[in-house]
Design an enzyme around this catalytic site. Structure first.
Site, PDB file in Angstrom:
ATOM      1  N   PRO A  81       2.587  -5.417  -9.898  1.00  0.00           N
ATOM      2  CA  PRO A  81       4.166  -5.617  -9.964  1.00  0.00           C
ATOM      3  C   PRO A  81       4.531  -7.019  -9.368  1.00  0.00           C
ATOM      4  O   PRO A  81       3.885  -7.504  -8.047  1.00  0.00           O
ATOM      5  CB  PRO A  81       4.491  -4.521  -8.945  1.00  0.00           C
ATOM      6  CG  PRO A  81       3.333  -3.869  -8.140  1.00  0.00           C
ATOM      7  CD  PRO A  81       2.258  -4.253  -8.826  1.00  0.00           C
ATOM      8  N   ASN A  82       5.585  -7.361  -9.864  1.00  0.00           N
ATOM      9  CA  ASN A  82       6.315  -8.596  -9.337  1.00  0.00           C
ATOM     10  C   ASN A  82       5.621  -9.981  -9.679  1.00  0.00           C
ATOM     11  O   ASN A  82       6.123 -10.900  -9.602  1.00  0.00           O
ATOM     12  CB  ASN A  82       6.625  -8.535  -7.891  1.00  0.00           C
ATOM     13  CG  ASN A  82       7.436  -7.365  -7.653  1.00  0.00           C
ATOM     14  OD1 ASN A  82       8.635  -7.248  -8.025  1.00  0.00           O
ATOM     15  ND2 ASN A  82       7.117  -6.419  -6.776  1.00  0.00           N
ATOM     16  N   ARG A  86       9.470 -16.624  -7.885  1.00  0.00           N
ATOM     17  CA  ARG A  86       9.309 -15.640  -6.671  1.00  0.00           C
ATOM     18  C   ARG A  86       8.598 -16.200  -5.511  1.00  0.00           C
ATOM     19  O   ARG A  86       7.550 -16.712  -5.475  1.00  0.00           O
ATOM     20  CB  ARG A  86       8.378 -14.526  -7.058  1.00  0.00           C
ATOM     21  CG  ARG A  86       8.083 -13.414  -6.077  1.00  0.00           C
ATOM     22  CD  ARG A  86       6.905 -12.486  -6.588  1.00  0.00           C
ATOM     23  NE  ARG A  86       6.862 -11.646  -5.341  1.00  0.00           N
ATOM     24  CZ  ARG A  86       5.825 -10.777  -5.135  1.00  0.00           C
ATOM     25  NH1 ARG A  86       4.536 -10.968  -5.971  1.00  0.00           N
ATOM     26  NH2 ARG A  86       5.575 -10.038  -4.384  1.00  0.00           N
ATOM     27  N   TYR A  91       3.957 -18.109  -2.682  1.00  0.00           N
ATOM     28  CA  TYR A  91       2.990 -17.773  -3.988  1.00  0.00           C
ATOM     29  C   TYR A  91       2.650 -19.025  -4.784  1.00  0.00           C
ATOM     30  O   TYR A  91       2.058 -19.047  -5.689  1.00  0.00           O
ATOM     31  CB  TYR A  91       3.690 -16.701  -4.717  1.00  0.00           C
ATOM     32  CG  TYR A  91       3.672 -15.495  -4.100  1.00  0.00           C
ATOM     33  CD1 TYR A  91       2.453 -14.652  -3.788  1.00  0.00           C
ATOM     34  CD2 TYR A  91       4.912 -14.966  -3.755  1.00  0.00           C
ATOM     35  CE1 TYR A  91       2.739 -13.507  -3.167  1.00  0.00           C
ATOM     36  CE2 TYR A  91       4.978 -13.494  -3.115  1.00  0.00           C
ATOM     37  CZ  TYR A  91       3.802 -13.101  -2.571  1.00  0.00           C
ATOM     38  OH  TYR A  91       3.974 -11.818  -2.076  1.00  0.00           O
ATOM     39  N   ASN A 143      -5.437  -8.434  -9.375  1.00  0.00           N
ATOM     40  CA  ASN A 143      -4.313  -8.511  -8.225  1.00  0.00           C
ATOM     41  C   ASN A 143      -3.275  -7.678  -8.412  1.00  0.00           C
ATOM     42  O   ASN A 143      -2.399  -7.353  -9.165  1.00  0.00           O
ATOM     43  CB  ASN A 143      -3.490 -10.111  -8.583  1.00  0.00           C
ATOM     44  CG  ASN A 143      -2.451 -10.243  -7.310  1.00  0.00           C
ATOM     45  OD1 ASN A 143      -2.155  -9.319  -6.457  1.00  0.00           O
ATOM     46  ND2 ASN A 143      -2.092 -11.517  -7.210  1.00  0.00           N
ATOM     47  N   ALA A 202       1.604  -5.417  -4.368  1.00  0.00           N
ATOM     48  CA  ALA A 202       1.892  -4.334  -3.392  1.00  0.00           C
ATOM     49  C   ALA A 202       1.207  -2.815  -3.388  1.00  0.00           C
ATOM     50  O   ALA A 202       0.995  -2.497  -2.454  1.00  0.00           O
ATOM     51  CB  ALA A 202       3.413  -4.219  -3.263  1.00  0.00           C
ATOM     52  N   ASP A 230      -9.221   5.212  -6.111  1.00  0.00           N
ATOM     53  CA  ASP A 230      -9.922   6.357  -6.742  1.00  0.00           C
ATOM     54  C   ASP A 230     -10.323   5.562  -8.057  1.00  0.00           C
ATOM     55  O   ASP A 230     -11.347   5.950  -8.608  1.00  0.00           O
ATOM     56  CB  ASP A 230      -9.129   7.524  -6.832  1.00  0.00           C
ATOM     57  CG  ASP A 230      -9.081   8.279  -5.433  1.00  0.00           C
ATOM     58  OD1 ASP A 230      -9.906   7.816  -4.716  1.00  0.00           O
ATOM     59  OD2 ASP A 230      -8.346   9.215  -5.572  1.00  0.00           O
ATOM     60  N   GLU A 254     -10.907  -8.173  -6.269  1.00  0.00           N
ATOM     61  CA  GLU A 254      -9.770  -8.026  -5.803  1.00  0.00           C
ATOM     62  C   GLU A 254      -9.105  -9.384  -5.297  1.00  0.00           C
ATOM     63  O   GLU A 254      -9.907 -10.252  -4.657  1.00  0.00           O
ATOM     64  CB  GLU A 254      -9.544  -7.326  -4.423  1.00  0.00           C
ATOM     65  CG  GLU A 254      -8.360  -7.261  -3.733  1.00  0.00           C
ATOM     66  CD  GLU A 254      -8.094  -6.525  -2.385  1.00  0.00           C
ATOM     67  OE1 GLU A 254      -9.138  -5.803  -2.353  1.00  0.00           O
ATOM     68  OE2 GLU A 254      -7.274  -6.526  -1.788  1.00  0.00           O
ATOM     69  N   HIS A 258      -5.633 -12.187  -4.234  1.00  0.00           N
ATOM     70  CA  HIS A 258      -4.508 -12.228  -3.709  1.00  0.00           C
ATOM     71  C   HIS A 258      -4.156 -13.887  -3.882  1.00  0.00           C
ATOM     72  O   HIS A 258      -5.093 -14.579  -3.208  1.00  0.00           O
ATOM     73  CB  HIS A 258      -4.180 -11.678  -2.397  1.00  0.00           C
ATOM     74  CG  HIS A 258      -4.517 -10.190  -2.553  1.00  0.00           C
ATOM     75  ND1 HIS A 258      -3.539  -9.273  -3.075  1.00  0.00           N
ATOM     76  CD2 HIS A 258      -5.488  -9.607  -2.142  1.00  0.00           C
ATOM     77  CE1 HIS A 258      -4.346  -8.138  -2.974  1.00  0.00           C
ATOM     78  NE2 HIS A 258      -5.151  -8.295  -2.117  1.00  0.00           N
ATOM     79  N   LEU A 259      -3.027 -14.288  -4.230  1.00  0.00           N
ATOM     80  CA  LEU A 259      -2.551 -15.568  -4.084  1.00  0.00           C
ATOM     81  C   LEU A 259      -2.533 -16.032  -2.795  1.00  0.00           C
ATOM     82  O   LEU A 259      -2.833 -17.228  -2.265  1.00  0.00           O
ATOM     83  CB  LEU A 259      -1.125 -15.854  -4.847  1.00  0.00           C
ATOM     84  CG  LEU A 259      -1.421 -15.695  -6.373  1.00  0.00           C
ATOM     85  CD1 LEU A 259      -0.001 -15.339  -6.869  1.00  0.00           C
ATOM     86  CD2 LEU A 259      -2.030 -16.882  -7.040  1.00  0.00           C
ATOM     87  N   SER A 260      -1.707 -15.246  -2.121  1.00  0.00           N
ATOM     88  CA  SER A 260      -1.486 -15.654  -0.588  1.00  0.00           C
ATOM     89  C   SER A 260      -2.432 -15.217   0.649  1.00  0.00           C
ATOM     90  O   SER A 260      -3.372 -14.116   0.109  1.00  0.00           O
ATOM     91  CB  SER A 260       0.055 -15.182  -0.118  1.00  0.00           C
ATOM     92  OG  SER A 260      -0.136 -13.434  -0.327  1.00  0.00           O
ATOM     93  N   ARG A 312      -0.044 -12.542   7.045  1.00  0.00           N
ATOM     94  CA  ARG A 312       1.373 -12.242   6.915  1.00  0.00           C
ATOM     95  C   ARG A 312       1.698 -10.786   7.349  1.00  0.00           C
ATOM     96  O   ARG A 312       1.330 -10.781   8.603  1.00  0.00           O
ATOM     97  CB  ARG A 312       1.608 -12.112   5.374  1.00  0.00           C
ATOM     98  CG  ARG A 312       1.246 -13.430   4.477  1.00  0.00           C
ATOM     99  CD  ARG A 312       1.570 -13.339   3.126  1.00  0.00           C
ATOM    100  NE  ARG A 312       2.984 -12.978   2.642  1.00  0.00           N
ATOM    101  CZ  ARG A 312       3.144 -12.326   1.454  1.00  0.00           C
ATOM    102  NH1 ARG A 312       2.267 -12.422   0.438  1.00  0.00           N
ATOM    103  NH2 ARG A 312       4.534 -12.294   1.426  1.00  0.00           N
ATOM    104  N   ARG A 325       0.787  -6.029   5.091  1.00  0.00           N
ATOM    105  CA  ARG A 325      -0.188  -6.568   3.991  1.00  0.00           C
ATOM    106  C   ARG A 325      -1.835  -6.773   4.524  1.00  0.00           C
ATOM    107  O   ARG A 325      -2.485  -7.057   3.678  1.00  0.00           O
ATOM    108  CB  ARG A 325       0.286  -7.734   3.436  1.00  0.00           C
ATOM    109  CG  ARG A 325       1.585  -7.830   2.896  1.00  0.00           C
ATOM    110  CD  ARG A 325       2.060  -9.223   2.386  1.00  0.00           C
ATOM    111  NE  ARG A 325       3.659  -9.180   2.445  1.00  0.00           N
ATOM    112  CZ  ARG A 325       4.160  -8.802   1.543  1.00  0.00           C
ATOM    113  NH1 ARG A 325       3.626  -8.254   0.231  1.00  0.00           N
ATOM    114  NH2 ARG A 325       5.734  -8.701   1.316  1.00  0.00           N
TER     115      ARG A 325
HETATM  116  C1  DQA Z   1      -0.154 -10.375  -3.245  1.00  0.00           C
HETATM  117  C2  DQA Z   1       0.057 -10.136  -1.948  1.00  0.00           C
HETATM  118  C3  DQA Z   1       0.536  -8.843  -1.927  1.00  0.00           C
HETATM  119  O1  DQA Z   1       1.035  -8.385  -0.641  1.00  0.00           O
HETATM  120  C4  DQA Z   1       2.184  -8.721  -2.402  1.00  0.00           C
HETATM  121  O2  DQA Z   1       2.743  -7.391  -2.184  1.00  0.00           O
HETATM  122  C5  DQA Z   1       2.035  -9.342  -3.883  1.00  0.00           C
HETATM  123  C6  DQA Z   1       1.304 -10.523  -4.307  1.00  0.00           C
HETATM  124  C7  DQA Z   1      -0.688 -11.836  -3.595  1.00  0.00           C
HETATM  125  O3  DQA Z   1      -1.208 -12.269  -4.659  1.00  0.00           O
HETATM  126  O4  DQA Z   1      -0.614 -12.556  -2.620  1.00  0.00           O
HETATM  127  O5  DQA Z   1       2.905  -8.827  -4.906  1.00  0.00           O
HETATM  128  O6  DQA Z   1      -1.099  -9.634  -3.925  1.00  0.00           O
END
Ligand code: DQA
Length: 145
Positions: free
Chosen positions: A10-11, A18, A23, A75, A78, A88, A100, A102-104, A109, A113
């Site tokens: 999501p997002n 964003r 990010y 990725n 959230a 699962d 897995e 994550h950009l950040s 943070r 998170r």
């Molecule tokens: C994220 C980190 C998550 O905490 C956040 O909800 C995102 C992006 C990242 O790529 O840093 O949507 O996965």
């Protein structure tokens, strides 16, 4: 050809606009093109997708297993921090490796998170390196025996 899935939650469709201070300014289609360049070099076919819906990510993980992909870069946004269903699903499709990403730097943070429900079942975790994390995720899949 070996297929890899790159799945985004999501997002992440809003990357570019964003919270660029967190990010970065690269859009998701920019990240997709980085992945395609690396995949071509590695001899992978890449299936790159994004959804805002948790259950669809679960469906795609199952589909990855049915299609016999060699690995998944995920990725989960959230949902990383909340989704037992994704935890699962990753267990369900073992031994397919899920990296897995994550950009950040999620550990620099908010406290919420700093827990990932995915990390315990991921083959590896990459965070804090921006779009490079996706490319490194693909390279990590290529390096697996
Ligand atoms: C994220 C980190 C998550 O905490 C956040 O909800 C995102 C992006 C990242 O790529 O840093 O949507 O996965």
């Amino acid at each position: 050809m070996k297929t890899v899935y790159v799945l985004n939650g999501p997002n992440l469709n809003a990357l570019g606009n964003r919270e660029p201070g967190i990010y970065g300014g690269r859009t998701l289609s920019g990240i997709e093109s980085d992945c395609r360049t690396t995949a071509a070099e590695l001899g992978f076919e890449v299936d790159f997708r994004q959804t805002n819906h948790e259950g669809l990510l679960v469906d795609w993980l199952h589909e990855a297993s049915e299609r016999d992909v060699i690995g998944v870069v995920l990725n989960a946004g959230a949902y990383t921090h909340t989704s037992i269903a994704l935890h699962d699903a990753i267990r369900t499709i073992q031994p397919i490796p899920v990296i897995e990403v994550h950009l950040s730097n999620v550990h620099a943070r908010e406290a919420f998170r700093q827990q990932s429900l995915i990390s315990p079942v991921a083959a590896g975790v990459i965070f804090g390196l921006g779009p490079l994390g996706y490319v490194l995720g693909l390279r990590a899949l290529a390096a697996r025996p």
